[in-house]
Design an enzyme around this catalytic site. Structure first.
Site, PDB file in Angstrom:
ATOM      1  N   ASP A 367     -31.933   1.250  48.088  1.00  0.00           N
ATOM      2  CA  ASP A 367     -31.103   1.563  46.936  1.00  0.00           C
ATOM      3  C   ASP A 367     -31.004   0.343  46.018  1.00  0.00           C
ATOM      4  OD1 ASP A 367     -29.040   3.284  45.586  1.00  0.00           O
ATOM      5  OD2 ASP A 367     -27.737   1.628  46.184  1.00  0.00           O
ATOM      6  N   GLU A 403     -36.135   1.641  45.032  1.00  0.00           N
ATOM      7  CA  GLU A 403     -35.574   2.230  43.818  1.00  0.00           C
ATOM      8  C   GLU A 403     -35.566   1.078  42.815  1.00  0.00           C
ATOM      9  OE1 GLU A 403     -31.712   4.809  42.397  1.00  0.00           O
ATOM     10  OE2 GLU A 403     -31.366   3.047  43.643  1.00  0.00           O
TER      11      GLU A 403
END
Length: 767
Positions: A367, A403
């Site tokens: 993330d 990401e």
């Protein structure tokens, strides 16, 4: 903030000592490994803190409610506090109290009144009960320069010592080749909470995901890897609990080694249940990828609680602003983990290796990964964290997915991560959505996205699989909602519909939300088939959002992070025939992808003519069957093109002709029918249609078409053809075998439908 269960704790600079104390034997122990380690004779405790003056180990009763003893860790070596308890055993429940200066203006927030969670805790018991005592300052004043004397232990989760012994047998990470990988993004709880085939007591758990009905379904689709939303122990934010909501997605980590208890059928054995789940998924041929959140923690900014890192060594664990009372907030969550510090980098590396080696996880999706690669001077694709992963003999061999964006300076870095990494490609998402919506001038960008975004990823020896292609993900509309809503509908989140993205490149086709109008439903399902076919026939690594294959809805909520309910859970019991057909269409696409190596080769396409081999790997065609020119590419109204993939093109770096099937992909985003002349192709005698999204489930027959046949391509539809090899004397060729594999794939799909639960309804319903 409103808090419940407030207790009054006597004032003073130190926490109130338990009235009855044990006195355990304690030895010096070792500074490595960090955490609590059972060696078969006793337990070694080791905690990093560069700025503490004393560390107390606090032992609790078997329920984690009554503090039994505080033990000063006797040794301090290389900034690690450590001690060994020869009488401690697995099951021991503990926490830490860390002494040192409370000087927020200098970046220090030590407060021994606050019980702290071990950053290396392998199992966590209890849960946080929001209370003013959890804050290092007097939260009622909203002034973090004040000091709070209340004991947080009654409201705090604790760590438990575990014995990590587990019989894996011959189970190992699967190491599925990237080129063969198809990712399915799912939520442990949401996937089975409404699954009628899963035992009620196992729904929403690791064991539920490992149950045979769940495994049969995922395997029947043709998925090779399931990517789980965060399962590291995380915290439900106080502002959500006050509204009766939860942090459903889990992007609020507090324990990087402990699987969340909330997803365990038996919370006291979450770590073992997680391992069993991984074992069952591996036996089914499915890899496990974890979505991990190392960029921030649940402690928030200077006004957040003191749960672990903030009280252990705030100045080391977090990136602090030039005025160190405050935090650098590149994450948008209040704090940013400081991976420039060697011990913090060690924590993340130890965590990743633990999940890869001890828990047999196959990969990780990071993330806001740009933060992990950001050094004080900015984003660095060869920074400390990136180098650590590349050089590590374990981490360099698992799947690493970034990401590649955050809200900090220089936060958007798609295509700029190091070799060996894959990246979520939002350019793919936006281009495909815009093209099928009918926006102008999208053909050039679409051509790049269909061929693994070479403009972004073809550098430093990276491969097409580096682009993780997706249309939808957990954050945003589901595929069904993308074709059913013009606007977001996030009212259930309690934020006045102000949260979530407003620009979704979505279209409702005339009605906002569900409808029984057959014309609108037909358009919606065709549009979904178009996007699914585009995704699964593109070069790169495809990622499918769980439930999109049967058109699940979130009622227009494009930010369901706090909806632990029917909004987010997959509804297995109200799946109508159209939804079943959509899932079978996905199954067919994945079977085609497996059967045709040309769709997943490990080389970028160039479109250049190879004079030595006499082949062009990809040719872009107009509806007339001619090669596209600059004029065609620059035409803003161009919405239809063909993609001819020549199976004779070079497969690897070795200079020789390939032997795969030749394919023709046609995409038409016009509203009207476009006559398309099927081109002549070397090595074949005619085209065989594999996919026509306008035909849906009528497209099970492999119909043949001659060269120069003018095919009427329906408006807003996609087609895939395969070249039937020319008849030759002698043994069967590779092209013959490739064609036969496709025929067999079709036969297999027809004979083995998607394994929906037996209790799922088949009644008609709106989409």
């Amino acid at each position: 903030m409103n808090f419940q269960n407030t207790k009054t704790i006597p004032a003073g600079g130190h926490p109130t000592a338990p009235q009855t104390m044990r006195k355990s034997r304690v030895l010096e122990g070792r500074p490595y490994p960090l955490g609590a380690t059972w060696d078969g004779l006793g337990v070694n405790f080791a905690l990093f803190s560069a700025n503490a003056t004393k560390v107390e180990l606090c032992l609790f009763d078997e329920r984690g409610e009554r503090e039994l003893e505080r033990i000063d860790l006797p040794e301090y070596t290389n900034e690690v506090w450590h001690g060994y308890l020869p009488d401690a055993r697995p099951g021991t429940i503990y926490g830490y109290r860390v002494h040192g200066p409370y000087e927020p203006a200098a970046g220090h927030r030590f407060n021994p009144n606050k019980l702290l969670l071990d950053p290396y805790a392998k199992q966590i018991v209890g849960q946080i009960t929001w209370n003013p005592a959890l804050f290092g300052y007097q939260v009622e004043t909203t002034n973090d320069l004040t000091f709070d004397n209340r004991d947080s232990a009654p409201f705090m989760m604790k760590a438990r010592v575990i014995d990590q012994a587990f019989t894996w047998g011959r189970n190992r990470p699967l190491q599925t080749a990237w080129e063969k990988t198809v990712i399915y993004e799912a939520h442990v709880r949401g996937f089975t909470m409404r699954h009628p085939g899963v035992r009620e007591d196992l729904r929403g758990t690791y064991a539920g995901l490992a149950s045979q009905p769940a495994l049969d379904y995922v395997r029947s689709l043709g998925i090779t890897a399931i990517e789980l939303l965060p399962i590291h122990t995380f915290v439900d934010d106080s502002y959500l609990t006050e509204k009766g909501l939860k942090n459903y997605w889990g992007y609020n980590t507090i324990g990087f080694f402990a699987p969340a208890r909330r997803y365990a059928a038996n919370p006291d054995f979450a770590f073992a249940e997680f391992k069993e789940m991984v074992g069952h998924l591996h036996d089914a041929g499915i890899e496990v990828i974890l979505d991990v959140v190392y960029n921030h923690t649940a402690e928030g900014n200077e006004l957040g609680p003191t749960l672990s890192f903030k009280g252990i060594d705030n100045a080391s664990y977090y990136r602090l602003a030039p005025e160190p009372r405050y935090y650098i907030n590149d994450t948008g969550t209040g704090n940013t983990v400081n991976l420039s510090h060697s011990r913090v980098l060690q924590l993340v590396g130890d965590s990743l290796r633990y999940w890869a080696q001890e828990m047999h996880v196959d990969g990780f999706r990071f993330d806001l990964a740009t933060i992990l690669a950001r050094e004080p001077h900015g984003f660095d694709q060869d920074g400390r964290f990136m180098d650590a992963c590349q050089q590590d003999p374990v981490l360099s061999q698992v799947k690493l997915i970034a990401e590649p964006w955050d809200c900090g300076p220089g936060g958007y870095q798609v295509g700029r991560f190091s070799p060996g990494w894959a990246e979520w490609n939002d350019r793919y998402r936006d281009t495909v959505r815009a093209y099928w919506k009918g926006e102008e001038g999208k053909l050039p960008d679409l051509a790049s996205r269909l061929t693994a975004s070479a403009d972004l990823f073809n550098r430093r020896g990276r491969k097409p699989w580096s682009s993780v292609n997706f249309i939808t993900a957990h954050d945003g509309f589901t595929l069904n909602d993308l074709v059913s809503y013009n606007d977001k509908h996030n009212e259930a989140n309690g934020e006045g519909n102000r949260d979530g993205h407003s620009d979704n490149l979505s279209m409702n086709y005339g009605v906002e939300g569900p409808t029984d109008d057959p014309t609108i439903r037909e358009l919606r399902f065709r549009h979904m088939r178009n996007m699914l076919a585009t995704l699964l026939l593109s070069r790169g690594t495809p990622m499918l959002l769980g439930g999109d294959e049967f058109a699940r809805t979130q009622a227009g909520n494009n930010n369901a992070y706090c909806q632990d309910n029917e909004i987010s859970w997959l509804d297995w019991e109200r799946i109508d025939p159209d939804q079943r057909c959509l899932a079978e269409f996905v199954q067919k696409l994945l079977a085609i992808r497996r059967a045709l190596p040309m769709l997943r080769r490990g080389r970028f396409l160039t479109g250049e003519y190879d004079e030595e081999l006499g082949v062009k790997d990809v040719t872009w065609l107009t509806p007339a069957g001619d090669e596209m020119t600059v004029e065609h590419w620059e035409d803003p109204n161009g919405r239809c093109m063909g993609v001819l993939l020549d199976g004779r093109a070079q497969e690897t770096g070795v200079r020789r002709l390939g032997s795969d099937s030749t394919l023709l992909l046609i995409l038409n985003a016009h509203d009207d029918v476009v006559p398309f002349t099927l081109p002549e192709a070397v090595g074949g005698r005619h085209w065989v249609r594999l996919i026509d999204t306008n035909r849906g489930q009528e497209d099970d027959e492999l119909e043949e078409f001659e060269f120069e046949h003018v095919y009427k391509v329906t408006g807003r539809s996609l087609l895939l053809f395969i070249l039937r090899p020319a008849r030759q004397k002698g043994p069967q060729t590779d092209a013959d075998r490739s064609f036969q594999h496709v025929v067999e794939a079709f036969e297999t799909v027809v004979a083995s439908p998607v394994a929906f639960p037996a209790g799922a309804a088949s009644a008609p319903g709106g989409s």
